[in-house]
Design a protein around this motif. Sequence first.
Motif, PDB file in Angstrom:
ATOM      1  N   GLU A 122     -11.277 -59.293 -13.392  1.00  0.00           N
ATOM      2  CA  GLU A 122     -12.101 -58.523 -12.963  1.00  0.00           C
ATOM      3  C   GLU A 122     -11.274 -57.752 -11.496  1.00  0.00           C
ATOM      4  O   GLU A 122     -10.304 -58.188 -11.526  1.00  0.00           O
ATOM      5  CB  GLU A 122     -12.768 -59.347 -12.107  1.00  0.00           C
ATOM      6  CG  GLU A 122     -14.648 -59.690 -12.325  1.00  0.00           C
ATOM      7  CD  GLU A 122     -14.489 -60.854 -11.423  1.00  0.00           C
ATOM      8  OE1 GLU A 122     -15.068 -60.405 -10.426  1.00  0.00           O
ATOM      9  OE2 GLU A 122     -14.918 -61.334 -12.039  1.00  0.00           O
TER      10      GLU A 122
ATOM     11  N   MET B  93      -6.909 -74.262 -13.381  1.00  0.00           N
ATOM     12  CA  MET B  93      -8.092 -74.639 -11.774  1.00  0.00           C
ATOM     13  C   MET B  93      -9.523 -74.336 -12.266  1.00  0.00           C
ATOM     14  O   MET B  93      -9.935 -73.115 -12.298  1.00  0.00           O
ATOM     15  CB  MET B  93      -7.477 -74.924 -10.678  1.00  0.00           C
ATOM     16  CG  MET B  93      -6.761 -72.726 -10.610  1.00  0.00           C
ATOM     17  SD  MET B  93      -5.965 -72.478  -9.182  1.00  0.00           S
ATOM     18  CE  MET B  93      -4.598 -71.469  -9.566  1.00  0.00           C
TER      19      MET B  93
ATOM     20  N   GLY C  35      -9.942 -68.978 -16.342  1.00  0.00           N
ATOM     21  CA  GLY C  35     -10.982 -69.963 -16.614  1.00  0.00           C
ATOM     22  C   GLY C  35     -11.774 -68.883 -17.901  1.00  0.00           C
ATOM     23  O   GLY C  35     -12.800 -69.318 -19.291  1.00  0.00           O
ATOM     24  N   ASP C  36     -11.381 -67.624 -17.889  1.00  0.00           N
ATOM     25  CA  ASP C  36     -11.831 -66.934 -19.528  1.00  0.00           C
ATOM     26  C   ASP C  36     -10.522 -65.974 -20.174  1.00  0.00           C
ATOM     27  O   ASP C  36     -11.158 -65.224 -21.177  1.00  0.00           O
ATOM     28  CB  ASP C  36     -12.962 -65.463 -18.856  1.00  0.00           C
ATOM     29  CG  ASP C  36     -12.082 -64.440 -18.042  1.00  0.00           C
ATOM     30  OD1 ASP C  36     -10.560 -65.516 -17.514  1.00  0.00           O
ATOM     31  OD2 ASP C  36     -12.159 -63.305 -17.269  1.00  0.00           O
TER      32      ASP C  36
ATOM     33  N   GLU D 235     -13.671 -68.890  -7.383  1.00  0.00           N
ATOM     34  CA  GLU D 235     -14.608 -68.297  -8.630  1.00  0.00           C
ATOM     35  C   GLU D 235     -15.659 -69.029  -9.210  1.00  0.00           C
ATOM     36  O   GLU D 235     -16.695 -68.004  -9.446  1.00  0.00           O
ATOM     37  CB  GLU D 235     -13.296 -68.944  -9.309  1.00  0.00           C
ATOM     38  CG  GLU D 235     -12.455 -68.841  -9.201  1.00  0.00           C
ATOM     39  CD  GLU D 235     -12.603 -66.787  -9.140  1.00  0.00           C
ATOM     40  OE1 GLU D 235     -12.981 -65.649 -10.022  1.00  0.00           O
ATOM     41  OE2 GLU D 235     -11.950 -66.562  -7.921  1.00  0.00           O
TER      42      GLU D 235
HETATM   43  C1  DLZ Z   1     -16.152 -67.716 -13.785  1.00  0.00           C
HETATM   44  C2  DLZ Z   1     -15.496 -68.691 -13.799  1.00  0.00           C
HETATM   45  C3  DLZ Z   1     -16.220 -69.788 -12.688  1.00  0.00           C
HETATM   46  C4  DLZ Z   1     -17.247 -70.462 -12.091  1.00  0.00           C
HETATM   47  N1  DLZ Z   1     -15.002 -70.779 -12.609  1.00  0.00           N
HETATM   48  C5  DLZ Z   1     -13.946 -70.947 -12.506  1.00  0.00           C
HETATM   49  C6  DLZ Z   1     -12.824 -71.544 -12.389  1.00  0.00           C
HETATM   50  O1  DLZ Z   1     -13.288 -72.852 -11.446  1.00  0.00           O
HETATM   51  N2  DLZ Z   1     -11.799 -70.819 -12.114  1.00  0.00           N
HETATM   52  C7  DLZ Z   1     -11.143 -70.083 -13.437  1.00  0.00           C
HETATM   53  O2  DLZ Z   1      -9.519 -69.889 -13.118  1.00  0.00           O
HETATM   54  N3  DLZ Z   1     -12.849 -69.481 -13.505  1.00  0.00           N
HETATM   55  C8  DLZ Z   1     -13.201 -69.414 -13.156  1.00  0.00           C
HETATM   56  N4  DLZ Z   1     -14.397 -68.846 -13.804  1.00  0.00           N
HETATM   57  C9  DLZ Z   1     -14.023 -67.273 -14.588  1.00  0.00           C
HETATM   58  C10 DLZ Z   1     -13.340 -66.332 -13.928  1.00  0.00           C
HETATM   59  O3  DLZ Z   1     -14.164 -65.813 -12.534  1.00  0.00           O
HETATM   60  C11 DLZ Z   1     -12.239 -65.187 -14.423  1.00  0.00           C
HETATM   61  O4  DLZ Z   1     -11.490 -65.425 -14.378  1.00  0.00           O
HETATM   62  C12 DLZ Z   1     -12.748 -63.437 -13.152  1.00  0.00           C
HETATM   63  O5  DLZ Z   1     -14.020 -63.368 -13.160  1.00  0.00           O
HETATM   64  C13 DLZ Z   1     -11.965 -62.634 -14.393  1.00  0.00           C
HETATM   65  O6  DLZ Z   1     -12.672 -62.521 -15.109  1.00  0.00           O
END
Ligand code: DLZ
Length: 505
Positions: free
Chosen positions: A105, A32, A9-10, A37
């Motif tokens: 992370e 996804m 997601g980032d 997350e």
């Molecule tokens: C922050 C976040 C959130 C809230 N939801 C998702 C998600 O549903 N799917 C996804 O792939 N990534 C999400 N993220 C970002 C991840 O938490 C982020 O990729 C990790 O913290 C690594 O930096």
Amino acid sequence: MKCLRLILGDQLHESISSLSDVDSSNDLIVMMEIKTETGYADHHKKKLIFILSAMRHFGVKLSEKFKVKYFKFGDEDNRQSFVENMRFILDDGNFDKLVVTEPGEYRLLKIFEDEFSKFDVEVEIREDDRFLTTKSEFRKFALNQKDLKMENFYRMTRKKTGYLMDEAGKPVGGKWNYDHENRSAYKFEDPIQPRLRFEADSITQDVMRLVECEFDQSIGDSKDFNEPVTTEQAIEVYEYFLENILQLFGKYQDAMIDEEPLMFHSRISHLINVGILPVKYVCDKVVKKVGSVPLSSIEGFLRQTIGWREYIRGVYWLWMPDYKESNFFSHYRKLPKFYWDAKTDMNCVRSVVQDTIKNAYSHHIQRLMITGNLALLMEVNPKEVHDWYLGVYDDAYEWVELPNTFGMALYADGGAMSTKPYVSSGNYINKMSNFCKSCSYSVKLKTGESACPFNYLYWYFLDKNKEKLSSNRRLFMPYRNLAKKTDKDLQEIHKSSERFLKRHF
Ligand code: DLZ
Ligand code: FAD
Ligand code: SF4
């Protein structure tokens, strides 16, 4: 070779390393929305809307060129974790390899390393080359440093990238740093410009409904979501900043005004961190402003992006996982409730927390010198403070939030990152803001019921932590002033502080 390519997601840009050799006829890209997350922090509603909407927009864009499997939050086949969804797809298809760009992370890197290796395919975790400094370059730099301070790293990066360097290899303008020109208080002479707002399209509206329904208990207001969610929109926001706002960025970088959350800040950290605005683009563009915008603004901005941001990431990967356990002052109090609901008579804190609840944003000095400063003075457990910052801001990911919170705001690492704790009395806040004018506490009073709590808590903190801090050369003046206080002054400081702390815990 048939590859499965996971995009987090980032990591929302086509230049991400996991896509560098994507084969559009063979490969499958997977994205996804999953509970692991959305659930590891108490994410602000606007943060969730921002990330999930940006993910969906990017998923749509990718699917115009490639085969994409996008799990929406409520999809029946969504197993709600990276590992389970990947296992499900691998079992189903005939893949030779799984490719992913390393996560930001530590928590996720461990999961990927431990669990993906159990899959029956080759796994490649690629370097995240969106940063200007690699983890190993930072490690090498750290080995040669007596103190791991940002300024040396920043100069090294300026030399390496050539940003704001002249042909003789000297810093443009003759100085590395114009920090002392970045400290003006705002006196309402320069108008604060309005910002671009983007109306929620149907994708964003769907996400807003999802968040209201599934995350109704989360902090924040989901109304008026107007943030950019695509690269095109992010670039528009940044170009607007360069044209209309950068001019005064440097001058008012540290200023704070009630009900003006943005001041002259760029409001792009969430766009960079989620991936839709590449940091190299940001830096290339800002240095082109030399000659038309004060150098103090350009250099100040560059120091944040190629200096602080990259340094913070280097520190995170250098010191994790032990870093997260640091608690130099042995502080164990809970985070006061007003951090979640803004119900406090301290006007500065009320204003910053209220803006945070509304916008999932506050600028650096508000995070550092209002909420961070107070959490340290109130002896709050660093982990509680970390949870708050990680949840409430839409730019928050552990790699960037944790060192800022532990190293910069709380000095929880005992000075590994900062030369001294960023604590201040109400004087500093009064000098840099208009908060105190409409506060029910008096910033002039040092102790007693009506006195500004920052005033007595500041001296109480220095007094209590004498053994740990008084030999710090940068605290020579405060400790000299503390030594001049009479026993009666100190008694009053302790009495006011202990009464205040008792009331909140
Ligand atoms: C922050 C976040 C959130 C809230 N939801 C998702 C998600 O549903 N799917 C996804 O792939 N990534 C999400 N993220 C970002 C991840 O938490 C982020 O990729 C990790 O913290 C690594 O930096
Ligand atoms: P501007 O003031 O316009 O600065 C330009 C850019 O420089 C930012 O967009 C950002 O990418 C970068 N930058 C500036 N300062 C820092 C810094 N200290 N660390 C990393 N990048 C920096 N920033 C995050 O991106 N995510 C976080 O979770 C986060 N948590 C923080 C927690 C605390 C306690 C503190 C004190 C700071 C935190 N910061 C964090 C740093 C900083 O406050 C934000 O980057 C900044 O407020 C974002 O607003 P802006 O885009 O308007 O920044
Ligand atoms: Fe904040 Fe103290 Fe000023 Fe009130 S008087 S706004 S508590 S600094």
